[in-house]
Scaffold this motif. Structure first.
Motif, short mmCIF file in Angstrom:
data_model
loop_
_atom_site.label_atom_id
_atom_site.label_comp_id
_atom_site.label_asym_id
_atom_site.label_seq_id
_atom_site.Cartn_x
_atom_site.Cartn_y
_atom_site.Cartn_z
N TRP A 52 0.86 -1.18 -0.02
CA TRP A 52 0.14 -0.06 0.04
C TRP A 52 0.81 1.16 -0.06
CZ3 TRP A 52 -5.04 1.05 -0.24
CH2 TRP A 52 -5.45 2.47 0.09
N VAL A 53 0.60 2.12 -1.20
CA VAL A 53 1.11 3.50 -0.91
C VAL A 53 0.17 4.61 -1.28
CG1 VAL A 53 3.46 2.77 -1.86
CG2 VAL A 53 1.57 3.43 -3.32
N SER A 54 0.41 5.90 -0.53
CA SER A 54 -0.63 6.89 -0.99
C SER A 54 -0.72 7.12 -2.16
CB SER A 54 -0.26 8.10 0.17
OG SER A 54 0.80 9.06 -0.30
N LEU A 55 -1.61 8.10 -2.79
CA LEU A 55 -1.86 8.23 -4.11
C LEU A 55 -0.70 9.20 -4.41
CD1 LEU A 55 -3.53 8.12 -6.60
CD2 LEU A 55 -4.93 10.10 -5.58
N ASP A 56 -0.08 10.11 -3.55
CA ASP A 56 0.99 10.98 -3.59
C ASP A 56 2.05 10.17 -4.24
OD1 ASP A 56 -0.52 13.38 -3.14
OD2 ASP A 56 0.02 13.25 -1.18
N GLU A 57 2.28 9.03 -3.79
CA GLU A 57 3.35 8.22 -4.16
C GLU A 57 3.22 7.28 -5.29
OE1 GLU A 57 5.36 6.55 -0.25
OE2 GLU A 57 3.20 6.70 0.08
N ILE A 58 2.34 7.72 -6.15
CA ILE A 58 1.88 6.81 -7.52
C ILE A 58 2.11 8.12 -8.40
CG2 ILE A 58 0.35 5.53 -8.58
CD1 ILE A 58 -0.86 4.60 -6.11
N SER A 59 2.85 7.79 -9.59
CA SER A 59 2.97 8.54 -10.84
C SER A 59 1.48 9.00 -11.31
CB SER A 59 3.76 7.80 -11.95
OG SER A 59 3.74 8.65 -12.99
N TYR A 146 -8.21 2.02 -5.67
CA TYR A 146 -8.16 1.47 -7.03
C TYR A 146 -6.82 1.13 -7.25
CZ TYR A 146 -8.78 0.07 -11.92
OH TYR A 146 -8.85 -0.58 -13.09
N LEU A 147 -5.85 2.21 -7.35
CA LEU A 147 -4.40 1.70 -7.91
C LEU A 147 -3.85 0.85 -6.83
CD1 LEU A 147 -3.56 5.33 -9.40
CD2 LEU A 147 -4.48 3.00 -10.49
N ASN A 148 -4.25 0.73 -5.58
CA ASN A 148 -3.68 -0.03 -4.46
C ASN A 148 -4.02 -1.46 -4.59
OD1 ASN A 148 -1.41 0.93 -2.68
ND2 ASN A 148 -2.77 2.75 -3.05
N VAL A 149 -5.30 -1.79 -5.26
CA VAL A 149 -5.65 -3.45 -5.04
C VAL A 149 -6.03 -3.93 -6.58
CG1 VAL A 149 -7.19 -2.66 -2.94
CG2 VAL A 149 -8.46 -2.31 -5.17
N VAL A 150 -5.79 -3.18 -7.61
CA VAL A 150 -6.24 -3.66 -8.71
C VAL A 150 -5.20 -4.60 -9.33
CG1 VAL A 150 -5.17 -1.93 -10.27
CG2 VAL A 150 -6.84 -3.24 -11.22
N GLY A 158 -1.82 -3.87 -6.99
CA GLY A 158 -1.41 -2.70 -6.73
C GLY A 158 -0.40 -2.02 -7.45
N ALA A 159 -0.43 -0.58 -7.59
CA ALA A 159 0.78 0.11 -8.50
C ALA A 159 2.14 -0.29 -7.94
CB ALA A 159 0.39 1.65 -8.48
N GLU A 160 2.37 -0.11 -6.63
CA GLU A 160 3.60 -0.29 -6.06
C GLU A 160 4.41 -1.81 -6.30
OE1 GLU A 160 7.18 1.46 -3.90
OE2 GLU A 160 5.24 2.18 -5.16
N ALA A 161 3.58 -2.68 -6.03
CA ALA A 161 4.11 -4.12 -6.15
C ALA A 161 4.28 -4.33 -7.63
CB ALA A 161 2.93 -5.14 -5.58
N ALA A 162 3.32 -3.87 -8.54
CA ALA A 162 3.33 -4.09 -9.97
C ALA A 162 4.62 -3.43 -10.57
CB ALA A 162 2.31 -3.46 -10.77
N ALA A 163 4.94 -2.00 -10.05
CA ALA A 163 6.11 -1.25 -10.62
C ALA A 163 7.41 -1.90 -10.10
CB ALA A 163 6.11 0.12 -10.09
#
Length: 220
Positions: A52-59, A146-150, A158-163
């Motif tokens: 999990w990361v905040s939206l500010d930590e996602i591009s 959404y960007l953390n669970v998709v 989630g975006a962080e794990a995928a990145a």
């Protein structure tokens, strides 16, 4: 107690519990859902890969790519895009392949609170939960969850794990090209691969990248 009263009580308790969960997840990170476990079981993934990361930590590029590909009226509708629903219904009466019309809000409601099937019961519950999160969370929180669970790949959520899995970098560092590639696989992250993109995936990536400047930075 009559059956009717018992059913009414059960529905009331279910709705109350759901409301509590929606309110709780307005602030609490979502890191474990039935949907995640179900999808991991389907592909025999040993564990859920999610950070999990905040939206500010996602591009911002990833949010723009998602809206471009999945829901270009995200900032304008109240959870259900009725124009898209009507267009999908008209298309599906003519074509062999069916088109969906689920918004980002609807997908978030399903991924966090519901189960994965096409029954009318699940769709009805999805509408109720979607309206709840629209009212109680707002667009920014919906996008953040959404960007953390998709799901971006087998067991990868989630975006962080995928990145980190596919690009060896944080979600904050994702480029426009990488964000578009990630979004392409969302309709079927088991069949379509970020690591080994097919010709179709590359073509769709280019289409999304062309749309992104028109969408611009997502407004919340």
């Amino acid at each position: 107690m009559t059956i009717v009263k018992l059913c009414g009580l059960s529905i009331g308790l279910t709705m109350a519990g759901l409301l509590v969960a929606v309110v709780m997840y307005r602030w609490v990170p979502v890191t474990d859902t039935y949907f995640m476990h179900h999808m991991c079981e389907k592909v025999d993934a040993k564990e859920i890969n999610q950070q999990w990361v905040s939206l500010d930590e996602i591009s911002d590029e990833l949010a723009t790519a998602v809206v471009s590909a999945e829901d270009n009226r995200f900032s304008k509708h109240w959870g259900i895009d009725w124009d898209a629903v009507n267009k999908a219904r008209q298309y599906n009466t003519k074509g062999r392949r069916t088109h969906g019309a689920s918004t980002i809000s609807q997908q978030t409601a399903k991924n966090v609170f519901l189960w994965n099937d096409r029954s009318w019961l699940r769709k009805g519950c999805e509408v109720v939960v979607t309206l709840m999160i629209e009212a109680l969370w707002g667009k920014r929180r919906i996008m953040e969850v959404y960007l953390n669970v998709v799901e971006f790949g087998p067991g990868v959520f989630g975006a962080e794990a995928a990145a980190k899995t596919y690009f060896k970098k944080s979600a904050k560092e994702l480029t426009r090209s990488e964000a578009a590639l990630m979004v392409v696989v969302l309709p079927n992250p088991i069949k379509m691969k970020i690591a080994k993109p097919s010709e179709y995936v590359r073509k769709r990536q280019s289409q999304i990248m062309a749309l992104m400047p028109k969408i611009g930075k997502v407004k919340y």
